[in-house]
Design an enzyme around this catalytic site. Sequence first.
Site, PDB file in Angstrom:
ATOM      1  N   HIS A  51       0.803  -1.225   0.000  1.00 36.20           N
ATOM      2  CA  HIS A  51       0.000   0.000   0.000  1.00 36.20           C
ATOM      3  C   HIS A  51       0.840   1.281   0.000  1.00 36.20           C
ATOM      4  CE1 HIS A  51      -3.614  -2.306   0.436  1.00 36.20           C
ATOM      5  NE2 HIS A  51      -3.245  -2.813   1.599  1.00 36.20           N
ATOM      6  N   GLU A 154      -5.627 -12.521   6.431  1.00 32.08           N
ATOM      7  CA  GLU A 154      -6.427 -11.320   6.191  1.00 32.08           C
ATOM      8  C   GLU A 154      -7.768 -11.610   5.532  1.00 32.08           C
ATOM      9  OE1 GLU A 154      -3.682  -7.705   5.374  1.00 32.08           O
ATOM     10  OE2 GLU A 154      -2.954  -9.296   4.056  1.00 32.08           O
ATOM     11  N   ASP A 180      -8.409  -5.845   6.574  1.00 33.52           N
ATOM     12  CA  ASP A 180      -8.766  -6.753   5.481  1.00 33.52           C
ATOM     13  C   ASP A 180      -9.573  -7.941   5.978  1.00 33.52           C
ATOM     14  OD1 ASP A 180      -7.787  -5.656   3.019  1.00 33.52           O
ATOM     15  OD2 ASP A 180      -5.763  -5.999   3.732  1.00 33.52           O
TER      16      ASP A 180
END
Length: 256
Positions: A51, A154, A180
């Site tokens: 990210h 996740e 997530d």
Amino acid sequence: MDDQRKKIMALREKLAAGGVTLGSWMQLDNSSVAEIIGNAGYDWVAVDLEHGHFSLSRLPDLFRALELGGTLPFARVAQGRTKEIKQALDAGARGLIIPMVESANMLADCISRAFYPPDGIRGVGYSRANLFGKKFDAYTASHRDGIFMTAQIETQKGVDHLADILKVPGLDAVMVGPYDLSGSMGMTAQFDDPVFKQTLAQILACCKAAGIPCGFHVVQPDPNALQEKIGQGYQFIAYGIDAVFLYAQARAPELG
């Protein structure tokens, strides 16, 4: 034995003894930020290649800056592909965090990409990790001991296959990605939902039964939340994110 390998082995020993290791997270591509957070007292700091907005050419400088403060440089790769694993390790990452692990085969493939033959399929060559050949023999001979492997759980699918994931050779720790995971359950960021809490308890129990340390990312820096997670049994903990630290302190105060 090089200092970084010693630190990795000490990390494993600490976790095996039931201790807690505390790391942090980077999303900002800035070596000064890396130097600051590398001197902040964390055992390790993960550079977020999933990210964050990092370029490959910047990784060596970021890892150097983290090492200046005695912090182990880790990388959270985007998908666990051969190219990104190889490039992160060659740049000097001493730990890999693999996101969205959903099966034992997926994790085994990623771990294989991190190790040289005969343990894996990682390409062998000169790089910053072995000081461009100067420490080639020492690094290649001890690479498996010197790389810390973490699987992020996740998704609900990852939870369903966790027992098999925990059996994969070379796995050092598991880390829960709360945003997530809650999203995959249809309750994004609803961390107080009883169903989500039960899923976390299931993950912890499964890890404990397998003898694999379980971790958690405390995204919003809160000492009370950190102590709560430690009390629940989490050992491999990421605390905050550089951008979150900055925003928390940068917000303009209300004027009287």
